[in-house]
Design a protein around this motif. Structure first.
Motif, PDB file in Angstrom:
ATOM      1  N   LYS A  41      53.867  86.944   6.253  1.00 61.16           N
ATOM      2  CA  LYS A  41      54.724  86.523   7.370  1.00 61.16           C
ATOM      3  C   LYS A  41      54.347  85.096   7.799  1.00 61.16           C
ATOM      4  CE  LYS A  41      55.332  88.032  12.208  1.00 61.16           C
ATOM      5  NZ  LYS A  41      54.830  89.079  13.124  1.00 61.16           N
ATOM      6  N   ALA A  42      53.045  84.822   7.880  1.00 55.86           N
ATOM      7  CA  ALA A  42      52.593  83.500   8.333  1.00 55.86           C
ATOM      8  C   ALA A  42      53.013  82.420   7.342  1.00 55.86           C
ATOM      9  CB  ALA A  42      51.080  83.502   8.505  1.00 55.86           C
ATOM     10  N   ALA A  43      52.923  82.737   6.042  1.00 55.49           N
ATOM     11  CA  ALA A  43      53.311  81.748   5.017  1.00 55.49           C
ATOM     12  C   ALA A  43      54.790  81.405   5.168  1.00 55.49           C
ATOM     13  CB  ALA A  43      53.034  82.305   3.625  1.00 55.49           C
ATOM     14  N   LYS A  44      55.587  82.421   5.449  1.00 57.76           N
ATOM     15  CA  LYS A  44      57.039  82.211   5.571  1.00 57.76           C
ATOM     16  C   LYS A  44      57.365  81.348   6.801  1.00 57.76           C
ATOM     17  CE  LYS A  44      61.314  84.925   5.532  1.00 57.76           C
ATOM     18  NZ  LYS A  44      61.806  84.753   6.902  1.00 57.76           N
ATOM     19  N   VAL A  45      56.753  81.718   7.927  1.00 63.12           N
ATOM     20  CA  VAL A  45      57.015  80.941   9.164  1.00 63.12           C
ATOM     21  C   VAL A  45      56.514  79.513   9.003  1.00 63.12           C
ATOM     22  CG1 VAL A  45      56.490  80.768  11.635  1.00 63.12           C
ATOM     23  CG2 VAL A  45      56.979  83.005  10.628  1.00 63.12           C
ATOM     24  N   CYS A  46      55.354  79.383   8.393  1.00 67.75           N
ATOM     25  CA  CYS A  46      54.752  78.065   8.174  1.00 67.75           C
ATOM     26  C   CYS A  46      55.701  77.194   7.335  1.00 67.75           C
ATOM     27  CB  CYS A  46      53.428  78.294   7.440  1.00 67.75           C
ATOM     28  SG  CYS A  46      52.276  76.996   7.651  1.00 67.75           S
ATOM     29  N   GLU A  47      56.226  77.800   6.289  1.00 68.90           N
ATOM     30  CA  GLU A  47      57.145  77.059   5.404  1.00 68.90           C
ATOM     31  C   GLU A  47      58.386  76.618   6.176  1.00 68.90           C
ATOM     32  OE1 GLU A  47      57.906  79.272   1.791  1.00 68.90           O
ATOM     33  OE2 GLU A  47      59.682  78.038   1.388  1.00 68.90           O
ATOM     34  N   GLU A  48      58.897  77.507   7.008  1.00 70.42           N
ATOM     35  CA  GLU A  48      60.104  77.168   7.796  1.00 70.42           C
ATOM     36  C   GLU A  48      59.809  76.016   8.776  1.00 70.42           C
ATOM     37  OE1 GLU A  48      61.733  81.777   7.765  1.00 70.42           O
ATOM     38  OE2 GLU A  48      61.027  80.920   9.653  1.00 70.42           O
ATOM     39  N   LEU A  49      58.665  76.090   9.435  1.00 68.33           N
ATOM     40  CA  LEU A  49      58.337  75.041  10.412  1.00 68.33           C
ATOM     41  C   LEU A  49      58.096  73.713   9.701  1.00 68.33           C
ATOM     42  CD1 LEU A  49      55.940  76.937  12.885  1.00 68.33           C
ATOM     43  CD2 LEU A  49      58.405  76.592  13.077  1.00 68.33           C
ATOM     44  N   ASN A  50      57.371  73.765   8.575  1.00 63.76           N
ATOM     45  CA  ASN A  50      57.112  72.526   7.839  1.00 63.76           C
ATOM     46  C   ASN A  50      58.407  71.921   7.287  1.00 63.76           C
ATOM     47  OD1 ASN A  50      54.355  72.123   8.230  1.00 63.76           O
ATOM     48  ND2 ASN A  50      53.809  73.614   6.659  1.00 63.76           N
ATOM     49  N   ALA A  51      59.380  72.786   6.963  1.00 62.41           N
ATOM     50  CA  ALA A  51      60.675  72.274   6.488  1.00 62.41           C
ATOM     51  C   ALA A  51      61.357  71.493   7.609  1.00 62.41           C
ATOM     52  CB  ALA A  51      61.551  73.432   6.020  1.00 62.41           C
ATOM     53  N   VAL A  52      61.249  71.977   8.826  1.00 64.11           N
ATOM     54  CA  VAL A  52      61.833  71.247   9.973  1.00 64.11           C
ATOM     55  C   VAL A  52      61.120  69.904  10.141  1.00 64.11           C
ATOM     56  CG1 VAL A  52      62.196  71.283  12.479  1.00 64.11           C
ATOM     57  CG2 VAL A  52      62.472  73.380  11.159  1.00 64.11           C
ATOM     58  N   LEU A  53      59.790  69.923   9.940  1.00 64.74           N
ATOM     59  CA  LEU A  53      59.005  68.694  10.135  1.00 64.74           C
ATOM     60  C   LEU A  53      59.156  67.729   8.962  1.00 64.74           C
ATOM     61  CD1 LEU A  53      55.670  70.303  11.412  1.00 64.74           C
ATOM     62  CD2 LEU A  53      57.265  68.930  12.775  1.00 64.74           C
ATOM     63  N   GLY A  54      59.534  68.274   7.787  1.00 66.90           N
ATOM     64  CA  GLY A  54      59.597  67.429   6.592  1.00 66.90           C
ATOM     65  C   GLY A  54      58.206  67.037   6.114  1.00 66.90           C
ATOM     66  N   SER A  55      57.231  67.918   6.341  1.00 66.98           N
ATOM     67  CA  SER A  55      55.856  67.645   5.891  1.00 66.98           C
ATOM     68  C   SER A  55      55.134  68.981   5.718  1.00 66.98           C
ATOM     69  CB  SER A  55      55.116  66.809   6.939  1.00 66.98           C
ATOM     70  OG  SER A  55      54.839  67.612   8.074  1.00 66.98           O
ATOM     71  N   ASN A  56      53.871  68.905   5.337  1.00 68.34           N
ATOM     72  CA  ASN A  56      53.090  70.142   5.224  1.00 68.34           C
ATOM     73  C   ASN A  56      52.019  70.172   6.293  1.00 68.34           C
ATOM     74  OD1 ASN A  56      54.260  71.629   3.174  1.00 68.34           O
ATOM     75  ND2 ASN A  56      53.338  70.310   1.619  1.00 68.34           N
ATOM     76  N   SER A  57      52.327  69.668   7.460  1.00 70.61           N
ATOM     77  CA  SER A  57      51.258  69.480   8.439  1.00 70.61           C
ATOM     78  C   SER A  57      50.805  70.763   9.128  1.00 70.61           C
ATOM     79  CB  SER A  57      51.653  68.410   9.460  1.00 70.61           C
ATOM     80  OG  SER A  57      52.922  68.661   9.945  1.00 70.61           O
ATOM     81  N   ILE A  58      51.615  71.817   9.157  1.00 68.97           N
ATOM     82  CA  ILE A  58      51.175  73.070   9.789  1.00 68.97           C
ATOM     83  C   ILE A  58      50.569  73.991   8.729  1.00 68.97           C
ATOM     84  CG2 ILE A  58      51.890  75.101  11.113  1.00 68.97           C
ATOM     85  CD1 ILE A  58      54.048  73.443  12.405  1.00 68.97           C
ATOM     86  N   ALA A  59      49.404  74.537   9.052  1.00 64.66           N
ATOM     87  CA  ALA A  59      48.722  75.472   8.138  1.00 64.66           C
ATOM     88  C   ALA A  59      48.744  76.869   8.756  1.00 64.66           C
ATOM     89  CB  ALA A  59      47.290  75.007   7.925  1.00 64.66           C
ATOM     90  N   PHE A  60      48.244  77.855   8.010  1.00 64.89           N
ATOM     91  CA  PHE A  60      48.125  79.197   8.593  1.00 64.89           C
ATOM     92  C   PHE A  60      46.850  79.863   8.093  1.00 64.89           C
ATOM     93  CE2 PHE A  60      50.187  79.981   4.545  1.00 64.89           C
ATOM     94  CZ  PHE A  60      49.597  81.144   4.089  1.00 64.89           C
ATOM     95  N   SER A  61      46.369  80.804   8.864  1.00 63.56           N
ATOM     96  CA  SER A  61      45.247  81.632   8.415  1.00 63.56           C
ATOM     97  C   SER A  61      45.159  82.852   9.326  1.00 63.56           C
ATOM     98  CB  SER A  61      43.935  80.838   8.411  1.00 63.56           C
ATOM     99  OG  SER A  61      43.535  80.573   9.716  1.00 63.56           O
ATOM    100  N   ASP A  62      44.144  83.665   9.122  1.00 63.09           N
ATOM    101  CA  ASP A  62      43.974  84.810  10.019  1.00 63.09           C
ATOM    102  C   ASP A  62      43.516  84.299  11.391  1.00 63.09           C
ATOM    103  OD1 ASP A  62      40.778  85.304  10.169  1.00 63.09           O
ATOM    104  OD2 ASP A  62      41.372  84.542   8.213  1.00 63.09           O
ATOM    105  N   ASN A  63      43.635  85.128  12.399  1.00 65.86           N
ATOM    106  CA  ASN A  63      43.351  84.678  13.770  1.00 65.86           C
ATOM    107  C   ASN A  63      41.920  84.168  13.931  1.00 65.86           C
ATOM    108  OD1 ASN A  63      45.884  85.113  15.003  1.00 65.86           O
ATOM    109  ND2 ASN A  63      45.465  87.298  15.254  1.00 65.86           N
ATOM    110  N   ARG A  64      40.964  84.865  13.334  1.00 69.63           N
ATOM    111  CA  ARG A  64      39.558  84.452  13.517  1.00 69.63           C
ATOM    112  C   ARG A  64      39.275  83.122  12.846  1.00 69.63           C
ATOM    113  NH1 ARG A  64      35.409  89.086  12.360  1.00 69.63           N
ATOM    114  NH2 ARG A  64      34.003  87.453  13.066  1.00 69.63           N
ATOM    115  N   SER A  65      39.740  82.923  11.638  1.00 68.06           N
ATOM    116  CA  SER A  65      39.489  81.648  10.941  1.00 68.06           C
ATOM    117  C   SER A  65      40.188  80.508  11.674  1.00 68.06           C
ATOM    118  CB  SER A  65      40.000  81.698   9.500  1.00 68.06           C
ATOM    119  OG  SER A  65      39.449  82.770   8.829  1.00 68.06           O
ATOM    120  N   ALA A  66      41.398  80.756  12.137  1.00 68.31           N
ATOM    121  CA  ALA A  66      42.134  79.700  12.854  1.00 68.31           C
ATOM    122  C   ALA A  66      41.385  79.321  14.130  1.00 68.31           C
ATOM    123  CB  ALA A  66      43.550  80.186  13.191  1.00 68.31           C
ATOM    124  N   ALA A  67      40.926  80.332  14.870  1.00 66.16           N
ATOM    125  CA  ALA A  67      40.203  80.071  16.125  1.00 66.16           C
ATOM    126  C   ALA A  67      38.888  79.352  15.860  1.00 66.16           C
ATOM    127  CB  ALA A  67      39.962  81.381  16.863  1.00 66.16           C
TER     128      ALA A  67
END
Ligand SMILES: NC(=O)c1ccc[n+]([C@@H]2O[C@H](COP(=O)([O-])OP(=O)(O)OC[C@H]3O[C@@H](n4cnc5c(N)ncnc54)[C@H](OP(=O)(O)O)[C@@H]3O)[C@@H](O)[C@H]2O)c1
Length: 225
Positions: A41-67
């Motif tokens: 799910k995170a990969a899909k949302v990330c891809e959609e958001l990055n498509a809006v941005l026209g870059s790969n600037s948003i990443a994703f991971s599990d909650n603990r690693s991200a925090a």
């Protein structure tokens, strides 16, 4: 951008509110990671958001690693998941700022103010964490619908509540970075008012058939906000 560049983890960033904030912060130049329980799910949302941005600037991971990797952690999960999510990342957020956008809605009557026994959902989290984390309440009144188009100008102010003034100041600046006027609104217990206002805004949305009613603070010159 008016602030320094922050490394921001948005826990629950796959959802409506978190993804809008993530998109806008990434566009403002911050390093943003979506925290999620579900990598597909995170990969899909990330891809959609990055498509809006026209870059790969948003990443994703599990909650603990991200925090763990972030300097600022943002909580955008449903109220029912708030305590469990905070507990999961308790170690990773020690010493950091936690921005909590939680509204304690009680479905199905979400247009009715129903604050928790402790008075405020976000104040409860500050109590739960003690002074190891600077909890700041913000964005409860900004509808996800308003956030999702990053070019859309949002007609809503942000009430920023927290016991640590310097942490509040950082959150006020982060809100400004995404085009919002934000105000120091007092200590964390005052979050009760912002949380309660959301049910009133939902009630207005229903009554006036609009997707995102908001609030405005008047009487304060812009330079002082
Ligand atoms: N929607 C709005 O307009 C709005 C406005 C202001 C404030 N808020 C507040 O912001 C928060 C998020 O709202 P939202 O509408 O974005 O919510 P949402 O889309 O329903 O959920 C956000 C994310 O939270 C995670 N999540 C859902 N259930 C969970 C559970 N049981 N345990 C752990 N994680 C769970 C999911 O991420 P993963 O599945 O990827 O882990 C989900 O994508 C809420 O507290 C809400 O009151 C919302």
């Amino acid at each position: 951008m008016t602030t320094q560049v922050h490394t921001i983890a948005v826990l629950g960033g796959t959802g409506a509110e978190g993804s809008g904030l993530a998109l806008r912060w990434a566009r403002a130049g911050h390093r943003v990671t979506l925290g999620s329980r579900n990598p597909e799910k995170a990969a899909k949302v990330c891809e959609e958001l990055n498509a809006v941005l026209g870059s790969n600037s948003i990443a994703f991971s599990d909650n603990r690693s991200a925090a763990s990797a972030a300097t600022i952690v943002v909580l955008t999960v449903p109220h029912q998941a708030q305590h469990a999510t905070v507990d999961e990342v308790r170690k990773e957020i020690a010493g950091k700022i936690l921005i909590d956008a939680t509204v304690p809605l009680v479905p199905p009557k979400v247009a009715r103010v129903q604050l928790p026994a402790g008075g405020s959902a976000v104040a409860e989290v500050q109590r739960m964490l003690g002074d190891t984390v600077r909890v700041v309440s913000a964005f409860q009144n900004v509808s996800a619908h308003e956030l999702r188009d990053p070019d859309h100008s949002i007609d809503c102010d942000v009430l920023v509540c927290g016991d640590d003034v310097s942490a509040r100041e950082i959150v006020v600046a982060l809100a400004r970075d995404i085009g919002l006027r934000a105000y120091h609104a007092g200590p964390i217990c005052n979050s009760a008012a912002a949380e309660a206002l959301t049910s009133i805004l939902i009630s207005l949305n229903i009554r006036y058939k609009v997707p995102g009613a908001g609030i405005r603070i008047t009487g304060i010159p812009d330079a002082a906000s």
